[in-house]
Write an enzyme that holds these catalytic residues in place. Sequence first.
Site, PDB file in Angstrom:
ATOM      1  CB  SER A 170       2.749  -6.351  10.278  1.00 19.73           C
ATOM      2  OG  SER A 170       3.971  -5.641  10.381  1.00 19.73           O
ATOM      3  CE1 TYR A 196       0.198  -1.577   8.903  1.00 21.01           C
ATOM      4  CE2 TYR A 196       2.096  -2.241  10.211  1.00 21.01           C
ATOM      5  CZ  TYR A 196       1.288  -2.405   9.101  1.00 21.01           C
ATOM      6  OH  TYR A 196       1.558  -3.402   8.197  1.00 21.01           O
TER       7      TYR A 196
HETATM    8  P1  NAP Z   1      -0.825  -1.761  -0.521  1.00 21.10           P
HETATM    9  O1  NAP Z   1      -0.049  -2.117  -1.732  1.00 21.10           O
HETATM   10  O2  NAP Z   1      -0.983  -0.354  -0.133  1.00 21.10           O
HETATM   11  O3  NAP Z   1      -2.263  -2.442  -0.657  1.00 21.10           O
HETATM   12  C1  NAP Z   1      -3.285  -2.197   0.280  1.00 21.10           C
HETATM   13  C2  NAP Z   1      -4.559  -2.826  -0.229  1.00 21.10           C
HETATM   14  O4  NAP Z   1      -5.583  -2.639   0.751  1.00 21.10           O
HETATM   15  C3  NAP Z   1      -5.058  -2.187  -1.527  1.00 21.10           C
HETATM   16  O5  NAP Z   1      -5.550  -3.212  -2.367  1.00 21.10           O
HETATM   17  C4  NAP Z   1      -6.210  -1.296  -1.062  1.00 21.10           C
HETATM   18  O6  NAP Z   1      -7.258  -1.158  -2.027  1.00 21.10           O
HETATM   19  C5  NAP Z   1      -6.728  -2.111   0.115  1.00 21.10           C
HETATM   20  N1  NAP Z   1      -7.510  -1.308   1.048  1.00 21.10           N
HETATM   21  C6  NAP Z   1      -7.147  -0.193   1.731  1.00 21.10           C
HETATM   22  N2  NAP Z   1      -8.172   0.244   2.489  1.00 21.10           N
HETATM   23  C7  NAP Z   1      -9.208  -0.608   2.275  1.00 21.10           C
HETATM   24  C8  NAP Z   1     -10.541  -0.699   2.755  1.00 21.10           C
HETATM   25  N3  NAP Z   1     -11.029   0.185   3.627  1.00 21.10           N
HETATM   26  N4  NAP Z   1     -11.323  -1.698   2.298  1.00 21.10           N
HETATM   27  C9  NAP Z   1     -10.860  -2.616   1.403  1.00 21.10           C
HETATM   28  N5  NAP Z   1      -9.600  -2.582   0.923  1.00 21.10           N
HETATM   29  C10 NAP Z   1      -8.794  -1.599   1.355  1.00 21.10           C
HETATM   30  O7  NAP Z   1      -0.209  -2.475   0.779  1.00 21.10           O
HETATM   31  P2  NAP Z   1       0.413  -3.909   1.033  1.00 21.10           P
HETATM   32  O8  NAP Z   1       1.800  -3.729   1.442  1.00 21.10           O
HETATM   33  O9  NAP Z   1       0.101  -4.847  -0.072  1.00 21.10           O
HETATM   34  O10 NAP Z   1      -0.397  -4.316   2.349  1.00 21.10           O
HETATM   35  C11 NAP Z   1      -1.263  -5.426   2.415  1.00 21.10           C
HETATM   36  C12 NAP Z   1      -1.286  -5.967   3.831  1.00 21.10           C
HETATM   37  O11 NAP Z   1       0.014  -6.437   4.174  1.00 21.10           O
HETATM   38  C13 NAP Z   1      -1.674  -4.941   4.890  1.00 21.10           C
HETATM   39  O12 NAP Z   1      -2.511  -5.551   5.862  1.00 21.10           O
HETATM   40  C14 NAP Z   1      -0.334  -4.558   5.510  1.00 21.10           C
HETATM   41  O13 NAP Z   1      -0.476  -4.129   6.847  1.00 21.10           O
HETATM   42  C15 NAP Z   1       0.396  -5.884   5.424  1.00 21.10           C
HETATM   43  N6  NAP Z   1       1.852  -5.764   5.499  1.00 21.10           N
HETATM   44  C16 NAP Z   1       2.576  -5.177   4.501  1.00 21.10           C
HETATM   45  C17 NAP Z   1       3.959  -5.114   4.618  1.00 21.10           C
HETATM   46  C18 NAP Z   1       4.842  -4.519   3.555  1.00 21.10           C
HETATM   47  O14 NAP Z   1       6.062  -4.403   3.784  1.00 21.10           O
HETATM   48  N7  NAP Z   1       4.333  -4.157   2.400  1.00 21.10           N
HETATM   49  C19 NAP Z   1       4.596  -5.619   5.754  1.00 21.10           C
HETATM   50  C20 NAP Z   1       3.829  -6.187   6.749  1.00 21.10           C
HETATM   51  C21 NAP Z   1       2.458  -6.265   6.610  1.00 21.10           C
HETATM   52  P3  NAP Z   1      -7.313   0.029  -3.128  1.00 21.10           P
HETATM   53  O15 NAP Z   1      -5.894   0.192  -3.638  1.00 21.10           O
HETATM   54  O16 NAP Z   1      -8.268  -0.495  -4.152  1.00 21.10           O
HETATM   55  O17 NAP Z   1      -7.812   1.261  -2.417  1.00 21.10           O
END
Ligand code: NAP
Length: 278
Positions: free
Chosen positions: A163, A176
């Site tokens: 991130s 985080y």
């Molecule tokens: P998201 O839509 O909330 O997706 C999170 C994913 O992680 C879901 O598929 C969820 O699975 C899975 N997950 C949560 N806890 C888990 C566990 N204990 N074991 C296995 N899977 C788990 O969020 P996202 O934005 O796509 O985030 C994905 C990554 O990108 C994260 O590492 C986040 O920190 C990073 N990120 C996101 C952003 C942003 O702006 N969105 C920015 C920087 C970094 P289920 O839904 O099946 O529970």
Amino acid sequence: MSYSPYVLKGQVALVTGGSSGIGEGAARCLAQAGAAVVINYHSDRAAAEQIVRDIISEGGAELAEGMPRAIAIGANVAKEEEVKAMFAQTIATFGTIDILVNNAGIQQDAAFVDMTLAQWNLVMNVNLTGQFLCAREAVKEFLRRGVKPDISCAAGKIICMSSVHQVIPWAGHVNYATSKGGLEMLMKSMAQELAPQKIRINSIAPGAIETQINTAAWSTPEMKAKLLQLIPAGRVGMPEDIGKAVVWLASDDSDYVNGTTLFVDGGMTLYPGFTKGG
Ligand code: NAP
């Protein structure tokens, strides 16, 4: 120079947290680039299975006989036995694994003084320990199999989803931001140790991407306008912005890229407060 539309043909990719958001975008892009894909989910099996159906119905690169184009596997990345079982099922189904997208991540926000140990531990366990556990299982398989030059010049590739908060401090989110800061050193140390074995490990640092993790930041016009002040490119990112970067880091086109973080953030790390002279 020519580019194959199927740069990942013949390869097997596992995407943790592939059931939503960035992981879903990465899984779809990897499949479009020719890889067979394992969609890991934690709670949302139905979403993971729908993505599998979509990938299968889209078709694409020719696969080895009997190999599925995509499957879904449930596992909590923070639990060692579940991670081991997920990799065992992947290898039993596909014979091996070539690409790990270490993407699963969560937020549990609180003011520092109110943050509970449970909130701290949960975020560390999923965002940092989860990446360690999955990377270790992937590396065991990469080392066992070694390089297959007709598939890739690397023995394996890992892409860690970090991130912008690996460098931008984040009040109200210290668990985080700390997990992502720690991830940078996990990624670099693994990359240094494993590069001689032809294993490439890099991170992607997304800025603000429209997913469920940050709905509050972009779902109303007021919040979106506030968010856009932080993004010189003038738009919020989409999961495929990250998926395309994942494909490049997973392909031999990035063969000389080791231990680096690719910021895919529309310029969020360019100190946007200084855009008009500071
Ligand atoms: P998201 O839509 O909330 O997706 C999170 C994913 O992680 C879901 O598929 C969820 O699975 C899975 N997950 C949560 N806890 C888990 C566990 N204990 N074991 C296995 N899977 C788990 O969020 P996202 O934005 O796509 O985030 C994905 C990554 O990108 C994260 O590492 C986040 O920190 C990073 N990120 C996101 C952003 C942003 O702006 N969105 C920015 C920087 C970094 P289920 O839904 O099946 O529970």
